[in-house]
Write a protein that holds these residues in place. Sequence first.
Motif, PDB file in Angstrom:
ATOM      1  N   MET A 160      44.134  15.915   0.489  1.00  0.00           N
ATOM      2  CA  MET A 160      43.238  16.933   1.203  1.00  0.00           C
ATOM      3  C   MET A 160      42.285  16.595   1.991  1.00  0.00           C
ATOM      4  SD  MET A 160      42.047  20.144  -0.973  1.00  0.00           S
ATOM      5  CE  MET A 160      40.668  19.203  -1.792  1.00  0.00           C
ATOM      6  N   GLY A 161      42.318  17.294   3.195  1.00  0.00           N
ATOM      7  CA  GLY A 161      41.280  16.758   4.344  1.00  0.00           C
ATOM      8  C   GLY A 161      39.884  17.513   4.005  1.00  0.00           C
ATOM      9  N   LYS A 162      38.854  16.741   4.673  1.00  0.00           N
ATOM     10  CA  LYS A 162      37.579  17.383   4.684  1.00  0.00           C
ATOM     11  C   LYS A 162      37.374  17.926   5.957  1.00  0.00           C
ATOM     12  CE  LYS A 162      35.394  14.031   1.528  1.00  0.00           C
ATOM     13  NZ  LYS A 162      34.629  13.080   1.703  1.00  0.00           N
ATOM     14  N   PRO A 163      36.661  18.998   6.249  1.00  0.00           N
ATOM     15  CA  PRO A 163      36.258  20.038   5.193  1.00  0.00           C
ATOM     16  C   PRO A 163      37.284  20.901   4.527  1.00  0.00           C
ATOM     17  CG  PRO A 163      35.736  20.825   7.316  1.00  0.00           C
ATOM     18  CD  PRO A 163      36.345  19.787   7.749  1.00  0.00           C
ATOM     19  N   PHE A 164      37.043  21.447   3.580  1.00  0.00           N
ATOM     20  CA  PHE A 164      38.140  22.141   2.730  1.00  0.00           C
ATOM     21  C   PHE A 164      37.598  23.203   2.284  1.00  0.00           C
ATOM     22  CE2 PHE A 164      36.548  18.946  -0.215  1.00  0.00           C
ATOM     23  CZ  PHE A 164      36.071  19.901  -1.020  1.00  0.00           C
ATOM     24  N   GLU A 165      38.186  24.371   1.914  1.00  0.00           N
ATOM     25  CA  GLU A 165      37.891  25.775   1.292  1.00  0.00           C
ATOM     26  C   GLU A 165      37.749  25.697  -0.298  1.00  0.00           C
ATOM     27  OE1 GLU A 165      39.983  28.976   2.782  1.00  0.00           O
ATOM     28  OE2 GLU A 165      39.132  28.646   4.871  1.00  0.00           O
ATOM     29  N   ASP A 166      37.080  26.342  -0.977  1.00  0.00           N
ATOM     30  CA  ASP A 166      36.993  26.285  -2.278  1.00  0.00           C
ATOM     31  C   ASP A 166      38.391  26.537  -2.997  1.00  0.00           C
ATOM     32  OD1 ASP A 166      34.299  26.162  -1.795  1.00  0.00           O
ATOM     33  OD2 ASP A 166      33.788  27.412  -3.375  1.00  0.00           O
ATOM     34  N   ALA A 167      39.064  27.406  -2.644  1.00  0.00           N
ATOM     35  CA  ALA A 167      40.387  27.938  -3.092  1.00  0.00           C
ATOM     36  C   ALA A 167      41.646  27.087  -2.796  1.00  0.00           C
ATOM     37  CB  ALA A 167      40.723  29.375  -1.928  1.00  0.00           C
ATOM     38  N   GLN A 168      41.376  26.029  -1.692  1.00  0.00           N
ATOM     39  CA  GLN A 168      42.280  25.106  -1.494  1.00  0.00           C
ATOM     40  C   GLN A 168      42.233  24.077  -2.778  1.00  0.00           C
ATOM     41  OE1 GLN A 168      41.707  22.916   2.279  1.00  0.00           O
ATOM     42  NE2 GLN A 168      43.459  21.512   1.677  1.00  0.00           N
ATOM     43  N   LEU A 169      41.170  23.774  -2.919  1.00  0.00           N
ATOM     44  CA  LEU A 169      40.927  22.629  -3.956  1.00  0.00           C
ATOM     45  C   LEU A 169      41.232  23.265  -5.339  1.00  0.00           C
ATOM     46  CD1 LEU A 169      39.968  19.968  -5.257  1.00  0.00           C
ATOM     47  CD2 LEU A 169      37.522  20.860  -5.420  1.00  0.00           C
ATOM     48  N   VAL A 170      41.049  24.621  -5.318  1.00  0.00           N
ATOM     49  CA  VAL A 170      41.402  25.099  -6.806  1.00  0.00           C
ATOM     50  C   VAL A 170      42.832  25.412  -7.220  1.00  0.00           C
ATOM     51  CG1 VAL A 170      41.333  27.372  -8.159  1.00  0.00           C
ATOM     52  CG2 VAL A 170      39.321  26.722  -6.963  1.00  0.00           C
ATOM     53  N   GLU A 171      43.497  25.653  -6.026  1.00  0.00           N
ATOM     54  CA  GLU A 171      45.180  25.505  -6.015  1.00  0.00           C
ATOM     55  C   GLU A 171      45.542  24.189  -6.432  1.00  0.00           C
ATOM     56  OE1 GLU A 171      47.106  28.206  -5.923  1.00  0.00           O
ATOM     57  OE2 GLU A 171      45.190  29.300  -6.160  1.00  0.00           O
ATOM     58  N   LYS A 172      44.917  23.196  -5.859  1.00  0.00           N
ATOM     59  CA  LYS A 172      45.371  21.797  -5.990  1.00  0.00           C
ATOM     60  C   LYS A 172      45.265  21.469  -7.411  1.00  0.00           C
ATOM     61  CE  LYS A 172      46.190  20.343  -1.686  1.00  0.00           C
ATOM     62  NZ  LYS A 172      47.684  20.024  -1.279  1.00  0.00           N
ATOM     63  N   ILE A 173      44.036  21.994  -8.084  1.00  0.00           N
ATOM     64  CA  ILE A 173      43.980  21.472  -9.475  1.00  0.00           C
ATOM     65  C   ILE A 173      44.589  22.209 -10.507  1.00  0.00           C
ATOM     66  CG2 ILE A 173      42.237  22.077 -11.513  1.00  0.00           C
ATOM     67  CD1 ILE A 173      39.829  21.535  -9.275  1.00  0.00           C
ATOM     68  N   LYS A 174      45.034  23.427  -9.982  1.00  0.00           N
ATOM     69  CA  LYS A 174      45.957  24.346 -10.903  1.00  0.00           C
ATOM     70  C   LYS A 174      47.479  23.775 -10.681  1.00  0.00           C
ATOM     71  CE  LYS A 174      43.915  28.927 -10.263  1.00  0.00           C
ATOM     72  NZ  LYS A 174      43.920  30.306  -9.878  1.00  0.00           N
ATOM     73  N   LYS A 175      47.780  23.290  -9.754  1.00  0.00           N
ATOM     74  CA  LYS A 175      49.152  22.739  -9.535  1.00  0.00           C
ATOM     75  C   LYS A 175      49.432  21.355 -10.377  1.00  0.00           C
ATOM     76  CE  LYS A 175      52.079  20.892  -5.875  1.00  0.00           C
ATOM     77  NZ  LYS A 175      52.377  20.668  -4.645  1.00  0.00           N
TER      78      LYS A 175
END
Length: 261
Positions: free
Chosen positions: A106-121
């Motif tokens: 995942m590249g910086k900068p990133f949105e909160d939702a992007q990280l949340v989806e990765k964690i859920k996955k």
Amino acid sequence: MSQIKVLIVDDARFIRDHVSRIVREHFPDYHIDSAEDGEVGRKLMSAQGYDLILCDWEMPGMSGLDLLQWARKQSSYADIPFIMITSRGERDYVLKAIQAGVNDYMGKPFEDAQLVEKIKKYVGKRFETSAESRRKAAQMLAAGQTAAVAKKAKKPKGLAQLRVAAGVLRCAIKEVTLQSVQVVVKREDGIPQLLEQSVVDIEQVSGNSVAQMNGFISGLHANEKSTQTNFISVDIQFVDNDPEKLEVLTHYIASLTKNPS
């Protein structure tokens, strides 16, 4: 079910705090630890088990790649989800991470939702980068060890469609990263406008999926030193932070095969 444990590794304190806040707000039951570099991260991982590693690449001492390579040699971390969070999105960096066994990038900068989806996955899953992907990444890295070899590559890396106001242009991909792509279009088919909004449909080698990346035209170049050139190189800067699109693009980059010298 035991408490999920997450380790955040980054030498920048504000990034550690930012990622910790996102995890805490969306997953309040998770236990969160942080480390300021790879060596501290390794010590924490040796002392206890984690269910997810969120790690920066470039850090003093032990880098994120070093930590990933160490982790994959440990039986307890051989298939633990490991997500690299970094500003480096060049093709060779992505391939090195895939070869080492990273789960996602995942590249910086990133949105909160992007990280949340990765964690859920990935939390709770034991998804390991396939041996075939690692083999291809190793081949590609070996093919591009020097800049001189890379410059000799003439064949396109794939096909795409460039959608602009004037219509849809078929094009060949010259270079691609998670942040941008350079394509070649026929002059007779039309020339995009600088700073024009665009959509690039990047076709998977397998033909199974397409990465539809939103962006804007950041550069135009004549392929020959002549006003009569038949081909124009077009640079497109991506603006997407959609995790699914970036995942498709990551797999596309990993699937590229060696260009003949």
